[in-house]
Design a protein around this motif. Structure first.
Motif, PDB file in Angstrom:
ATOM      1  N   ALA A 107       0.818  -1.218   0.000  1.00 44.23           N
ATOM      2  CA  ALA A 107       0.000   0.000   0.000  1.00 44.23           C
ATOM      3  C   ALA A 107       0.853   1.270   0.000  1.00 44.23           C
ATOM      4  CB  ALA A 107      -0.938   0.007   1.205  1.00 44.23           C
ATOM      5  N   GLY A 108       2.186   1.136   0.149  1.00 45.81           N
ATOM      6  CA  GLY A 108       3.056   2.300   0.175  1.00 45.81           C
ATOM      7  C   GLY A 108       3.037   3.056   1.483  1.00 45.81           C
ATOM      8  N   ASP A 109       2.620   2.379   2.582  1.00 47.23           N
ATOM      9  CA  ASP A 109       2.539   3.024   3.894  1.00 47.23           C
ATOM     10  C   ASP A 109       3.887   2.880   4.594  1.00 47.23           C
ATOM     11  OD1 ASP A 109       1.931   4.034   6.369  1.00 47.23           O
ATOM     12  OD2 ASP A 109       0.064   2.902   6.610  1.00 47.23           O
ATOM     13  N   LEU A 110       4.827   3.783   4.296  1.00 49.48           N
ATOM     14  CA  LEU A 110       6.181   3.681   4.830  1.00 49.48           C
ATOM     15  C   LEU A 110       6.228   3.918   6.332  1.00 49.48           C
ATOM     16  CD1 LEU A 110       8.056   5.579   1.985  1.00 49.48           C
ATOM     17  CD2 LEU A 110       7.946   3.121   2.348  1.00 49.48           C
ATOM     18  N   ASP A 166      17.126   6.868   7.179  1.00 49.89           N
ATOM     19  CA  ASP A 166      16.716   7.118   5.798  1.00 49.89           C
ATOM     20  C   ASP A 166      15.857   5.985   5.238  1.00 49.89           C
ATOM     21  OD1 ASP A 166      18.655   5.170   5.713  1.00 49.89           O
ATOM     22  OD2 ASP A 166      19.798   6.068   4.076  1.00 49.89           O
ATOM     23  N   PHE A 167      15.139   5.283   6.099  1.00 46.73           N
ATOM     24  CA  PHE A 167      14.308   4.145   5.676  1.00 46.73           C
ATOM     25  C   PHE A 167      13.331   4.554   4.576  1.00 46.73           C
ATOM     26  CE2 PHE A 167      10.415   1.618   6.083  1.00 46.73           C
ATOM     27  CZ  PHE A 167      10.912   0.325   5.988  1.00 46.73           C
ATOM     28  N   GLY A 181      13.317   6.450  -3.046  1.00 47.08           N
ATOM     29  CA  GLY A 181      14.341   6.586  -4.067  1.00 47.08           C
ATOM     30  C   GLY A 181      14.428   5.359  -4.958  1.00 47.08           C
ATOM     31  N   PHE A 182      14.283   4.186  -4.364  1.00 47.62           N
ATOM     32  CA  PHE A 182      14.304   2.938  -5.141  1.00 47.62           C
ATOM     33  C   PHE A 182      13.191   2.948  -6.184  1.00 47.62           C
ATOM     34  CE2 PHE A 182      13.174  -1.467  -5.936  1.00 47.62           C
ATOM     35  CZ  PHE A 182      14.404  -2.117  -6.019  1.00 47.62           C
ATOM     36  N   ASP A 183      11.970   3.282  -5.745  1.00 43.57           N
ATOM     37  CA  ASP A 183      10.823   3.289  -6.664  1.00 43.57           C
ATOM     38  C   ASP A 183      10.969   4.364  -7.734  1.00 43.57           C
ATOM     39  OD1 ASP A 183       9.786   1.245  -5.186  1.00 43.57           O
ATOM     40  OD2 ASP A 183       8.248   2.436  -4.182  1.00 43.57           O
ATOM     41  N   ALA A 184      11.475   5.539  -7.345  1.00 46.70           N
ATOM     42  CA  ALA A 184      11.609   6.632  -8.314  1.00 46.70           C
ATOM     43  C   ALA A 184      12.700   6.332  -9.337  1.00 46.70           C
ATOM     44  CB  ALA A 184      11.894   7.936  -7.585  1.00 46.70           C
ATOM     45  N   ASP A 185      13.847   5.857  -8.868  1.00 46.41           N
ATOM     46  CA  ASP A 185      14.971   5.597  -9.770  1.00 46.41           C
ATOM     47  C   ASP A 185      14.647   4.496 -10.776  1.00 46.41           C
ATOM     48  OD1 ASP A 185      16.379   7.512  -8.431  1.00 46.41           O
ATOM     49  OD2 ASP A 185      17.550   6.110  -7.216  1.00 46.41           O
ATOM     50  N   VAL A 199      10.459  -6.817  12.239  1.00 41.24           N
ATOM     51  CA  VAL A 199      11.187  -7.164  11.015  1.00 41.24           C
ATOM     52  C   VAL A 199      12.634  -6.713  11.156  1.00 41.24           C
ATOM     53  CG1 VAL A 199      11.409  -6.698   8.542  1.00 41.24           C
ATOM     54  CG2 VAL A 199       9.136  -7.014   9.558  1.00 41.24           C
ATOM     55  N   ARG A 200      13.565  -7.622  10.885  1.00 41.14           N
ATOM     56  CA  ARG A 200      14.977  -7.265  10.855  1.00 41.14           C
ATOM     57  C   ARG A 200      15.298  -6.840   9.415  1.00 41.14           C
ATOM     58  NH1 ARG A 200      18.948  -5.358  13.654  1.00 41.14           N
ATOM     59  NH2 ARG A 200      18.542  -6.802  15.380  1.00 41.14           N
ATOM     60  N   TRP A 201      15.219  -5.520   9.158  1.00 39.88           N
ATOM     61  CA  TRP A 201      15.300  -4.996   7.797  1.00 39.88           C
ATOM     62  C   TRP A 201      16.747  -4.794   7.364  1.00 39.88           C
ATOM     63  CZ3 TRP A 201      17.242  -0.743   5.241  1.00 39.88           C
ATOM     64  CH2 TRP A 201      16.738  -0.496   3.967  1.00 39.88           C
ATOM     65  N   THR A 202      17.039  -5.172   6.141  1.00 36.07           N
ATOM     66  CA  THR A 202      18.308  -4.867   5.492  1.00 36.07           C
ATOM     67  C   THR A 202      17.987  -4.465   4.053  1.00 36.07           C
ATOM     68  OG1 THR A 202      18.607  -7.179   4.857  1.00 36.07           O
ATOM     69  CG2 THR A 202      19.655  -6.460   6.916  1.00 36.07           C
ATOM     70  N   PRO A 203      18.891  -3.831   3.336  1.00 35.12           N
ATOM     71  CA  PRO A 203      18.576  -3.428   1.954  1.00 35.12           C
ATOM     72  C   PRO A 203      18.108  -4.575   1.075  1.00 35.12           C
ATOM     73  CG  PRO A 203      20.557  -2.309   2.692  1.00 35.12           C
ATOM     74  CD  PRO A 203      20.203  -3.289   3.775  1.00 35.12           C
TER      75      PRO A 203
END
Length: 553
Positions: free
Chosen positions: A105-108, A121-122, A128-132, A186-190
């Protein structure tokens, strides 16, 4: 005598030590750690005073030694606590699926709230990923959760990203989860976003201008300059942009733009396409012209400034151009082009809404052909109420003119009506009736040829193409007469259309916006539709554009 005194002294010292130790041990609040009891012969645990073994325990009394002091129980206010793990609020599956739902849903903000120590900078990274990479949409499908002990888990998932200019991009990744203070996070990584981002990797879109053979017209000629058909056919010029999704630093290409073969011929006619493109020059509102061959239904031109291939698959109320379909149903019900019908300035359905005509004139009783040429809303609402309340209007549209869910290039639809008011609105191309310009060109071609066919851009119809539908010969002939009258004496008579043109104007009302302008018709071997979004009235806006198009052929 001296020996006796020495023995007495030793005895006294020993007694003092013994009583001193006893005093310390027996002092209030003292705690003595007792040895682990040994099992009794019966299997039950024996207490410290119940052991049959004189040597049992580390403090057992041996022969010749003083008895050990009796253990003292802890005071009643001393409690030994057993650590308790807090119960998490929902399991790891709940967190994983909630995270994927928020991501899709794009709910960052919600996503960051479910992440262990999210980087500052999450949100910037995701945006930036989606825009690029020009991500237009994202869909995610969770897999089966795998547990790793009590406080760790992972859920594999699959995703599909739609990249503008490329096909769908499928990928797979893993959500790693851990239990933090009773809550699964969630253990988030790139690499959560994509595996290629692991260890500092990256993804980029690489654009390269390359030599590319032009897609050509049916005559083998290049498309005209500024053809306005670029959304429909690739490689219209001498060069094209090659778009690749590339992994760095490996250079591996994950996705690339499709390439058409060199010199591919289309069904587009070079002179017809040029006429359509130039007819839209100077039209400020978004607009489209489509033209099809009457006999084969092959698309001969598509000039489109609407965007998104809307000339083929956009859905708009067709307004009075739909009266071609309504007239066919009324002719089938018994009316003829010469039948006398009322064309008042306004008409109110029994216990229903009122309909009015744009000219505000009461024309009295006129021939059905005249009512069609003047585009009398009142006539069509009344006649439809009187003759087509058995769902024959929807059946006519769906069964004979393609207004149904179907494979093919065009889009159009009509729903079963729920009230007489809705039926009256449907009869004049409003309410549930929607169509693309190509769909209405198919309607005009059906009248001209006597057979409805789905439009195609290939030599032969695809295997799943709907079959042709013959119209009743008398109905088709009557419609040709009536559409000719629109140009000679009706709402398109002042548009400058060339002789032998037949058609129908349409002005479609749009809530809280300007009217759509339509003109559909045929001349010779071509059927066409002109549409101007929020352009105004069909007779004053769309019909003159059609005249420029036809006069240029």
């Amino acid at each position: 005598m001296r020996d006796r005194r020495l023995l007495a002294l030793i005895f006294s010292a020993t007694a003092i030590v013994v009583f001193g130790v006893y005093g310390v041990v027996a002092a209030p609040g003292a705690v003595v750690t007792s040895p682990s009891p040994r099992p009794s012969p019966s299997g039950a645990s024996a207490g410290p005073d119940e052991s049959d073994d004189p040597d049992a325990g580390t403090n057992a009394v041996r022969a010749g030694e003083s008895p050990a002091p009796v253990p003292v129980s802890p005071p009643p206010n001393l409690i030994t606590l057993t650590p308790v793990t807090p119960t998490p609020q929902g399991g790891p599956e709940t967190t994983a699926t909630s995270y994927l739902t928020a991501w899709q849903a794009g709910d960052l903000t919600a996503m960051a709230g479910m992440v262990v120590d999210p980087p500052a900078d999450f949100g910037v990274r995701h945006r930036g990923f989606d825009a690029d990479l020009r991500i237009a949409s994202l869909s995610l499908t969770p897999g089966e959760l795998r547990r790793h002990g009590e406080d760790a888990a992972e859920m594999p998932f699959k995703g599909v990203r739609r990249i503008t200019g490329l096909d769908d991009w499928q990928f797979a990744s893993v959500l790693r989860l851990e239990l933090r203070f009773g809550v699964w996070k969630v253990r988030w990584t790139p690499e959560t976003m994509h595996p290629s981002l692991k260890d500092g990797g990256s993804l980029r879109l690489k654009e390269t201008e390359i030599r590319h053979p032009a897609t050509v017209t049916r005559e083998g000629e290049p498309f005209p300059r500024d053809s306005r058909a670029g959304d429909y056919f690739t490689g219209l010029g001498d060069t094209a942009v090659d778009l690749k999704l590339q992994e760095e630093p490996s250079g591996r290409v994950l996705l690339s733009s499709p390439r058409s073969s060199s010199g591919t011929k289309t069904t587009i006619s070079q002179p017809v396409q040029a006429a359509a493109a130039r007819a839209l020059d100077g039209v400020e509102q978004p607009a489209a012209i489509v033209a099809v061959d009457v006999q084969t239904a092959q698309v001969r031109a598509v000039a489109d400034t609407l965007g998104g291939k809307a000339a083929f698959n956009g859905l708009y109320p067709p307004g009075s151009t739909f009266k071609i379909v309504t007239a066919a149903a009324l002719l089938r019900s018994g009316l003829t082009p010469d039948s006398q019908v009322a064309c008042p300035a306004s008409y109110t359905l029994p216990n229903g809404r009122s309909f009015s005509d744009s000219d505000g004139i009461d024309h009295g009783s006129v021939a059905f052909t005249t009512a069609f040429a003047l585009s009398c809303n009142t006539t069509f609402a009344q006649q439809t109420y009187d003759r087509l309340r058995d769902d024959r209007l929807r059946a006519e549209a769906a069964d004979r003119f393609g207004f149904r869910e179907k494979p093919g290039l065009s889009s159009c639809r009509i729903q079963p009506y729920g009230s007489p008011d809705e039926l009256g609105s449907d009869s004049i191309g409003q309410n549930s009736v929607q169509a693309s310009p190509l769909c209405m060109a198919e309607v005009a071609a059906a009248v001209a040829s006597g057979v409805w066919k789905p439009a195609i851009t290939t030599d032969e119809p695809p295997g799943d193409s709907p079959p042709p539908v013959p119209l009743d010969e008398g109905v088709a002939a009557s419609l040709r007469t009536m559409m000719g009258a629109v140009v000679t004496q009706g709402t398109a008579s002042q548009a400058g259309l060339p002789p032998d043109t037949a058609g129908k104007t349409g002005t479609a009302e749009v809530e809280n916006a300007g009217d759509h302008a339509w003109f559909v018709g045929y001349r010779g071997s071509l059927a066409f539709a002109v549409f101007v979004r929020h352009g105004g009235t069909g007779g004053k806006v769309a019909a003159p554009i059609a005249a420029r198009f036809l006069n240029a052929l």
